[in-house]
Write a protein that holds these residues in place. Structure first.
Motif, PDB file in Angstrom:
ATOM      1  N   UNK A  96      -0.616   8.997   3.141  1.00 29.61           N
ATOM      2  CA  UNK A  96      -0.130   8.691   1.862  1.00 29.61           C
ATOM      3  C   UNK A  96       0.399   9.662   0.904  1.00 29.61           C
ATOM      4  N   UNK A  97       0.073  10.328   1.150  1.00 29.19           N
ATOM      5  CA  UNK A  97       1.349  11.732   0.148  1.00 29.19           C
ATOM      6  C   UNK A  97       2.491  11.927   0.652  1.00 29.19           C
ATOM      7  N   UNK A  98       2.504  11.394   2.022  1.00 27.54           N
ATOM      8  CA  UNK A  98       3.099  11.867   2.719  1.00 27.54           C
ATOM      9  C   UNK A  98       3.851  10.709   3.504  1.00 27.54           C
ATOM     10  N   UNK A  99       4.620   9.767   2.680  1.00 29.33           N
ATOM     11  CA  UNK A  99       5.113   8.735   3.417  1.00 29.33           C
ATOM     12  C   UNK A  99       5.518   8.773   4.728  1.00 29.33           C
ATOM     13  N   UNK A 100       5.678   7.923   5.530  1.00 29.72           N
ATOM     14  CA  UNK A 100       6.788   7.264   6.409  1.00 29.72           C
ATOM     15  C   UNK A 100       7.291   6.730   6.638  1.00 29.72           C
ATOM     16  N   UNK A 101       8.075   5.624   5.840  1.00 35.54           N
ATOM     17  CA  UNK A 101       9.197   4.969   5.542  1.00 35.54           C
ATOM     18  C   UNK A 101      10.231   4.501   6.056  1.00 35.54           C
ATOM     19  N   UNK A 102       9.804   3.928   7.197  1.00 35.89           N
ATOM     20  CA  UNK A 102      10.994   3.509   8.204  1.00 35.89           C
ATOM     21  C   UNK A 102      11.438   4.904   8.942  1.00 35.89           C
ATOM     22  N   UNK A 103      10.202   6.106   9.427  1.00 38.89           N
ATOM     23  CA  UNK A 103      10.435   6.921  10.279  1.00 38.89           C
ATOM     24  C   UNK A 103      10.120   7.092  11.691  1.00 38.89           C
ATOM     25  N   UNK A 104      10.335   7.234  12.182  1.00 35.84           N
ATOM     26  CA  UNK A 104       9.902   7.603  13.645  1.00 35.84           C
ATOM     27  C   UNK A 104       9.191   8.680  14.433  1.00 35.84           C
ATOM     28  N   UNK A 105       8.406   8.839  15.087  1.00 33.90           N
ATOM     29  CA  UNK A 105       7.562   9.923  15.302  1.00 33.90           C
ATOM     30  C   UNK A 105       6.634   9.570  16.640  1.00 33.90           C
ATOM     31  N   UNK A 122       1.265   3.324   6.879  1.00 35.24           N
ATOM     32  CA  UNK A 122       2.769   4.021   5.363  1.00 35.24           C
ATOM     33  C   UNK A 122       3.838   4.277   6.234  1.00 35.24           C
ATOM     34  N   UNK A 123       4.399   2.409   6.745  1.00 36.49           N
ATOM     35  CA  UNK A 123       5.752   2.651   6.968  1.00 36.49           C
ATOM     36  C   UNK A 123       6.059   3.028   7.850  1.00 36.49           C
ATOM     37  N   UNK A 124       5.877   3.844   9.409  1.00 33.52           N
ATOM     38  CA  UNK A 124       6.292   4.355  10.471  1.00 33.52           C
ATOM     39  C   UNK A 124       7.303   2.996  10.635  1.00 33.52           C
ATOM     40  N   UNK A 141       2.820  -5.925  18.877  1.00 33.68           N
ATOM     41  CA  UNK A 141       2.951  -4.926  18.089  1.00 33.68           C
ATOM     42  C   UNK A 141       4.489  -3.658  19.789  1.00 33.68           C
ATOM     43  N   UNK A 142       4.938  -4.146  20.451  1.00 38.67           N
ATOM     44  CA  UNK A 142       4.833  -3.026  21.104  1.00 38.67           C
ATOM     45  C   UNK A 142       6.615  -3.062  21.706  1.00 38.67           C
ATOM     46  N   UNK A 143       7.590  -3.799  19.992  1.00 40.81           N
ATOM     47  CA  UNK A 143       8.482  -2.642  19.661  1.00 40.81           C
ATOM     48  C   UNK A 143       8.752  -2.140  18.798  1.00 40.81           C
ATOM     49  N   UNK A 144       7.463  -1.989  18.643  1.00 41.18           N
ATOM     50  CA  UNK A 144       6.911  -0.535  17.556  1.00 41.18           C
ATOM     51  C   UNK A 144       5.795   0.744  18.153  1.00 41.18           C
ATOM     52  N   UNK A 145       5.205   0.370  18.813  1.00 35.03           N
ATOM     53  CA  UNK A 145       4.589   1.340  19.399  1.00 35.03           C
ATOM     54  C   UNK A 145       4.648   1.265  20.839  1.00 35.03           C
ATOM     55  N   UNK A 146       4.220   1.932  21.570  1.00 32.61           N
ATOM     56  CA  UNK A 146       4.724   2.535  23.077  1.00 32.61           C
ATOM     57  C   UNK A 146       4.144   3.703  23.379  1.00 32.61           C
TER      58      UNK A 146
END
Length: 277
Positions: A96-105, A122-124, A141-146
């Protein structure tokens, strides 16, 4: 001055160790020839707490991966209850304090997708889970999670090196090299995981790391407990930015007194935020 191992060496050594013969069930004691390495030459305490999560009936197995939509409606407390009530909320507070907007992880070790869901909340943008067990992810959700098996992640490491904005792991790395899950015995298995993560992150990438904190110890084969000695080794190549608990939304001052207040074998899990140098 120590020479930093190259990523080539880090992954080659991991593959070599992963191919060593394994016992049918996890070992119940640290091999005598490796005792000093595991116990930091006597600076880490030793206790026994044994699990067989390799092939025992009732061992920990993946679940809830086909329920991502449901989990996305959960509160932070409900998500934490899937893993470690209260303590797991620290991951939510850190993100929440280190947001992940539009990031890949990528996520290291994940029996249930509570960390993945927190990251999505939080935006990943996209998340790859590195897990020893095959995962059946909800189709929507397979386009966002693998997911990928660790050995495949390592064999193809050059495809991923330096490409991720963030990584996260909670209550996973402390098990590496203890054999509980059928992984090879390795006194520095956790340190190898940190080096692998460092290789995969972009410069400046964030690592959300949750492990048991306390006085340096191993409760074999359950987990390691991280005190001031092992933590310094884990942090190589990273800058420590902040530490979060499950009780407080804001980062707290992680002093030596707070680290050790539960005594030997006492532990608490927090989430640290580290930045790759």
């Amino acid at each position: 001055m120590l020479n930093e191992p190259t990523c080539d060496l880090v992954f080659a050594e991991w593959l070599r160790i992963s191919q060593e013969p394994q016992t049918d069930i996890p070992q119940k004691e640290i091999p005598i020839r490796q005792t000093e390495q595991f116990l930091l030459n006597g600076y880490a305490a030793l206790d026994s707490w044994y699990f067989n999560d390799k092939n025992a009936v009732g061992g920990d197995k993946p679940r809830n991966w086909n329920r991502i939509s449901d989990l996305m409606t959960y509160t932070k407390t409900q998500l934490a209850d899937l893993a470690y009530p209260v303590e797991s909320v620290s991951m939510y507070h850190a993100m929440a304090e280190n947001r992940l907007d539009n990031l890949t992880g990528f996520i290291v070790g994940s029996m249930q997708p509570w960390v993945e869901v927190m990251a999505l909340k939080h935006g990943a943008k996209q998340i790859l889970t590195v897990e020893y067990n095959p995962l059946t992810i909800q189709q929507e959700y397979q386009d966002r999670l693998s997911s990928i098996l660790p050995v495949e992640f390592v064999r193809n490491w050059q495809d991923y090196a330096g490409t991720f904005d963030f990584a996260a792991s909670f209550s996973s790395i402390e098990h590496s090299g203890l054999g509980r899950y059928g992984d090879p015995m390795d006194p520095i298995g956790d340190l190898r995981e940190m080096l692998k993560i460092k290789c995969m992150l972009k410069k400046g990438g964030l690592l959300f790391l949750g492990v048991p904190f306390g006085t340096d110890a191993i409760q074999f084969n359950a987990h390691r407990v991280y005190g001031s000695i092992r933590l310094a080794m884990m942090f190589y190549g990273f800058e420590w930015l902040a530490t979060y608990s499950g009780e407080e939304e804001k980062a707290f001052d992680f002093t030596s007194a707070r680290l050790h207040f539960k005594g030997v074998f006492g532990l608490t899990q927090y989430t640290m935020v580290l930045r790759k140098l």
